[in-house]
Structures are given as structure tokens and as C-alpha cells.
Design a protein around this motif. Sequence first.
Motif, PDB file in Angstrom:
ATOM      1  N   HIS A  47       0.825  -1.214   0.000  1.00  0.00           N
ATOM      2  CA  HIS A  47       0.000   0.000   0.000  1.00  0.00           C
ATOM      3  C   HIS A  47       0.854   1.256   0.000  1.00  0.00           C
ATOM      4  O   HIS A  47       1.925   1.296   0.598  1.00  0.00           O
ATOM      5  CB  HIS A  47      -1.022   0.006   1.137  1.00  0.00           C
ATOM      6  N   GLN A  96      -0.425   6.422   7.535  1.00  0.00           N
ATOM      7  CA  GLN A  96      -1.197   6.871   8.686  1.00  0.00           C
ATOM      8  C   GLN A  96      -1.016   8.372   8.903  1.00  0.00           C
ATOM      9  O   GLN A  96       0.008   8.941   8.497  1.00  0.00           O
ATOM     10  CB  GLN A  96      -0.695   6.135   9.928  1.00  0.00           C
ATOM     11  N   ASP A 128       5.986   1.303   6.921  1.00  0.00           N
ATOM     12  CA  ASP A 128       4.582   0.913   6.701  1.00  0.00           C
ATOM     13  C   ASP A 128       3.935   1.846   5.706  1.00  0.00           C
ATOM     14  O   ASP A 128       3.413   2.867   6.076  1.00  0.00           O
ATOM     15  CB  ASP A 128       3.856   0.943   8.056  1.00  0.00           C
ATOM     16  N   GLU A 180      -5.329   1.044   2.513  1.00  0.00           N
ATOM     17  CA  GLU A 180      -5.098   0.007   3.525  1.00  0.00           C
ATOM     18  C   GLU A 180      -5.306   0.547   4.926  1.00  0.00           C
ATOM     19  O   GLU A 180      -5.901  -0.093   5.777  1.00  0.00           O
ATOM     20  CB  GLU A 180      -3.682  -0.571   3.378  1.00  0.00           C
ATOM     21  N   GLU A 181      -4.806   1.759   5.149  1.00  0.00           N
ATOM     22  CA  GLU A 181      -4.869   2.318   6.507  1.00  0.00           C
ATOM     23  C   GLU A 181      -6.275   2.781   6.893  1.00  0.00           C
ATOM     24  O   GLU A 181      -6.492   3.208   8.017  1.00  0.00           O
ATOM     25  CB  GLU A 181      -3.866   3.482   6.646  1.00  0.00           C
ATOM     26  N   HIS A 235       2.901   3.863  12.715  1.00  0.00           N
ATOM     27  CA  HIS A 235       1.722   4.574  13.243  1.00  0.00           C
ATOM     28  C   HIS A 235       2.082   5.552  14.358  1.00  0.00           C
ATOM     29  O   HIS A 235       1.200   6.221  14.884  1.00  0.00           O
ATOM     30  CB  HIS A 235       0.638   3.605  13.768  1.00  0.00           C
TER      31      HIS A 235
END
Length: 456
Positions: free
Chosen positions: A86, A90, A119, A152-153, A426
Motif C-alpha cells: 500500500h 497513517q 509501513d 489500507e490504513e 503509526h
Amino acid sequence: MDQLKPYLENNKERFLNELFDLLRIPSISADVKYSADVNRAAEFVKQQLVAAGAEKVEVCPTKGYPIVYGEKIIDAKLPTVLVYGHYDVQPVDPLNLWHSPPFEPVIKDGDIYARGSADDKGQMYMHVKAFEMMLKNNVLPCNVKFMIEGEEEVGSVNLESFAVSNKEKLKSDVVLISDTSMLSNDIPSITTGLRGLAYLEVEVTGPNRDLHSGVYGGAVANPINVLCEMIASLQDKDGKVTIPGFYDDVQEVSKEERAQMAAAPFSLDEYKKHLDINEVKGESGYSTLERTSIRPTLDVNGIWGGYTGEGAKTVLPSKAYAKISMRLVPNQKSQKIMDLFEAHFKKIAPPYVKVKVSPHHGGEAAVTPTDSIAYKAAAKAMEKTFGKTPIPLRSGGSIPIVTMFEKVLGIKSVLLGFGLDSDAIHSPNEKYGLFNYYKGIETLPYFFQYFTEMSK
Ligand code: BES
Ligand code: MN
Ligand code: MN
């Protein structure tokens, strides 16, 4: 694949600079203020896939953010690997806790600091570069498809309908995902399970307006106090969730798997030191690794109401709010848990308040097999580049698409992640090791090679 080493060595700087360009795009999917940037990140991924040599590259629109697709089919008779990742990230708050701006990547002590570095931009981009290396050196051993999403998030809400209407296009033998972590850089591990998720928001209303806390305080229920009491009652002193039926469908894990988890080289002291806590806390009867992987949980993610501005304002608020998430384990159903939560939360509400419960998103837990060709190829690839056999371990995070792909496309996933739990995903100061970035790029081609060989 050993012949790729010099190519990686010669292109190291460019591989990093390109990732930095991607990291500079603030593609926060949860905040509409950034929608142009999220779309810009999709365009960037598209361009990079084209540059790497992918074909039929397109930015596929959905009701939300687009899905970037690309492929390289070299021979229909060969296996096909579907790479998922992805490009959304975030939110960055609390911004003041970042040591450097989240979208101005910097390297410090061998780590890349930026939102999305681990991420999942850094991990996703390893795949683009591993693909480029294989293609430009004429050693791509099988077919590859890319599917890189931008929601995704925020729960991948538009992915299922995309998968349903693009079954043929996405047809493949395995889904390969790098969006998880390893035990440490010396002890590689492969994620074999993910938790599910049920995320809701609650609103507790007391009086019809904010009141003077002196004039009314003591006689009218304070919704913040009430919400705190209600939330506190959702867990008992043993750390068990008190919602009736919550554990009904929980799949117990075998003695063997628990023994294997207990044998994993995990240091509780280091864990506590990392987090600056004196003690851990969780469900009685389970270890820390078990609490974060094979057991379901309930957590408040945010709580607000009343006056939170500067100084003091004497007010008895009309409303209080909280965002609550429950992590789920295999066999629990996200929708059922949301329903159980809602019914219970309404039932425990005292007569002097009204409550509203609104679901956000959810996802089902996943377990991936360790006896599959894909798992074995992933383990062998890590063994090759780390010099150690990776340990299979379940993780506590959620990637709802794993179960969804299995349901819709009938394809299983392999979770070959290169991050670390200490990457602060995150959180402020998210990072990704340069070691991890390059190790991932080095390892992935071996997965393709072994998977192709073992599939014969
Ligand atoms: N990459 C994470 C999931 C993850 C992190 C799995 C670390 C294993 C180890 C993913 O981007 C994520 O954050 N997922 C969300 C779920 C989603 C529905 C919002 C999560 O786990 O909170
Ligand atoms: Mn992720
Ligand atoms: Mn995430």
C-alpha cells in the motif's frame, strides 16, 4: 540470483533516492485534506512500475483511492506471483513529537526516518526494485503482477469489489506481501498469522447542552465520567473482555504452537526497556507474545469531550466520545463482534445518558500455512540472505485483505516482511533500517527463484 549483487551495489543510491521521493508525498488516506497527495502517490507508483519494466500499468479508479496495477507475463505456463502493498500512510499526529518533519526523510544511525518508511512505502518499494533488478538482468523466473492500493490504513473498503470484478486480471498462484515485521535483524521470522479488527466509535450524551459545572455539577450525570466507567467495565481484573459471547468463537491454539512461541528468542526485559515501562499488562495465563497474537483484545484508541483547550473552563459537557478497537483471532467474525459490542454497550448504559454506537471498519484474522510451497520458498530465501532459518510467528497487526483474497480469489498469501516492531509504525518517528531496505531487495529475488523451482 547471485549475479544481482553488483547491480544492487551500483544502484544503491538511486534506489534510496527514489524511495525518498515517494516518502516526500504525504499520502494520508484518513484525512481528505491530503487527497491530492494520495492520488499523486498512486501516479508515482505507476511511473516507477513503468520505469522498472512492468507492462499494462494503470491507475485503476475505485470509489475511493485508486489501485495501481502492473504486470510482467513472461510465460503463461510459469507461476504468477501477485505482489500486494500500500502507498497510503497513517496520520502523523502528534506532530510535535517528531524529531524531524514526517515527510522530509532523513537518515540517522542507519535508519530512514519518515512516515511510511516501514509501513508500507519502504517495504512495498523493495518489490519494485527487486523486480527491476530481475528484469534488467534477464533473470525474472516467473510472472509478476502488482497490486498496490491506497486505502489500507482506512480498512481497504473498496478492494473487495475491485477483486470481485477483476478476478481474471488478478489470477495468480500466491500473494506476496511485505507489510509485517521480523523478530530482529539477527533472528529473521516470517509472519504466519494476523489478527482481525472491529473498530467502532461511541457517543455518550448527557444533558442537551454544555452546563456550568458549578450550577449543575452533582445533580446531572457527566457523560465523560459515565463513558470512563463504561469503558473500565469492558475488561475484568484478569484482562478478559467482559462482552458476553466475545470469546465464543475464539480458536484455541495447539500446545505445539504455544510451545514454539515460548521457545522464540524474545526478551521481555528488552521489550519493557524499549517502551520505558516497568511492567507489562494483559490477559492472565498468556505470555506477551501470545497476548499480542493469538488472543483477542479491546483498546480505546482515542477519547474526548468537554473542554481541552488552554487553561481551565468549568463545564459539565453534553457529550463524550471514544474510538474503540477490538483485535480478533481466527474464527471470530468482525461483524458479529461489532454487533455484540453494540448490544452490550447499550445494555450497560445507565438511564441518565443516551449512547450511540457507529461502526468504522473491520477485517478478519488470518493464518497462513507453513507447509506451502510459498512459505518454504520464503523461508529458503531468508535462509540464503540472513544465513539463518526464519522462525514462523503470528503477529498482532491486521491486513484484512489476506482473508479477503483467499475468499474472493482463492489465493493464499505469504507474509514476507522485513520491518521491526521497534520501527514505530503509526507513531511519531517511524523508521525503517537501511539494512532492512537493502536486505529485502536482496532477498525477494530468491523468493521468486525458489518459488518457481519448487512449483515445477
Ligand atoms: N502493516 C500494518 C499491519 C501490520 C503491522 C501487521 C505490523 C503486522 C505487523 C497495516 O498497515 C496496518 O496498520 N493495518 C491496520 C488495519 C487496518 C484495517 C486499519 C492495523 O493493523 O491497525
Ligand atoms: Mn501496512
Ligand atoms: Mn499501517
